[in-house]
Design an enzyme around this catalytic site. Structure first.
Site, short mmCIF file in Angstrom:
data_model
loop_
_atom_site.label_atom_id
_atom_site.label_comp_id
_atom_site.label_asym_id
_atom_site.label_seq_id
_atom_site.Cartn_x
_atom_site.Cartn_y
_atom_site.Cartn_z
CG HIS A 53 28.11 17.53 34.38
ND1 HIS A 53 27.48 18.74 34.52
CD2 HIS A 53 27.69 16.75 35.41
CE1 HIS A 53 26.71 18.70 35.59
NE2 HIS A 53 26.82 17.50 36.15
CD GLU A 55 29.22 20.64 29.82
OE1 GLU A 55 28.39 21.57 29.80
OE2 GLU A 55 28.98 19.53 30.33
CB CYS A 83 26.05 23.23 35.32
SG CYS A 83 27.50 22.19 35.64
CB CYS A 86 30.44 22.33 32.98
SG CYS A 86 30.03 20.61 33.38
#
Length: 152
Positions: A53, A55, A83, A86
């Site tokens: 992801h 992040e 999410c 993260c």
């Protein structure tokens, strides 16, 4: 608020890079003292990695640049509400402030479904600023998924 607009623009640029690769267009930028430390975008499909992801990738790069995993006194700009994975990574990295654009009503772990980044039982909580360039952050995602549905 002007610097928030600017740095979210940098995150949107990263989201556009993801979009051009066929990745879900999410971008993240880590900032300290009004200077960009790292920038990243989603690479889950490219890397065949469920943790790739924006992040997480931006946190890894920032830790390399700063020479340690504790990213105190940094802010992260993300185009979409993080999410649970993260959000947890942001807490563990000791990020000071999360600034995000669009809300994620299906997987958001800051305000939509739960609030991991400000959970009082954890040993660190982040300041949060939501909705920065919200429309632009939302629009790029809507366009991406519209085009994906049209291809099917």
């Amino acid at each position: 608020m002007d610097h928030h607009h600017f740095f979210m623009g940098e995150a949107l640029n990263e989201a556009q890079k993801a979009y051009s690769k066929g990745e879900v267009p999410i971008g993240a930028v880590v900032v300290r003292d009004n200077k960009v430390i790292s920038m990243a975008h989603n690479l889950r499909e490219t890397n065949k990695d469920p943790t790739a992801h924006a992040e997480v990738l931006a946190l890894k790069q920032a830790a390399e640049v700063l020479g340690g995993w504790r990213l105190a006194d940094t802010s992260i700009y993300v185009t979409l509400e993080p999410c649970p994975m993260c959000a947890g990574a942001l807490v563990m990295a000791r990020i000071s402030c999360l600034i995000y654009g669009a809300q994620d009503t299906k997987a958001g772990a800051v305000e939509s479904l739960m609030n991991i980044v400000q959970f009082p039982a954890l040993n660190h909580q982040l300041d949060v600023i939501a909705g920065v360039r919200k429309r632009e952050c939302s629009d790029i995602l809507k366009q991406f998924f519209r085009e994906l549905r049209e291809k099917k």
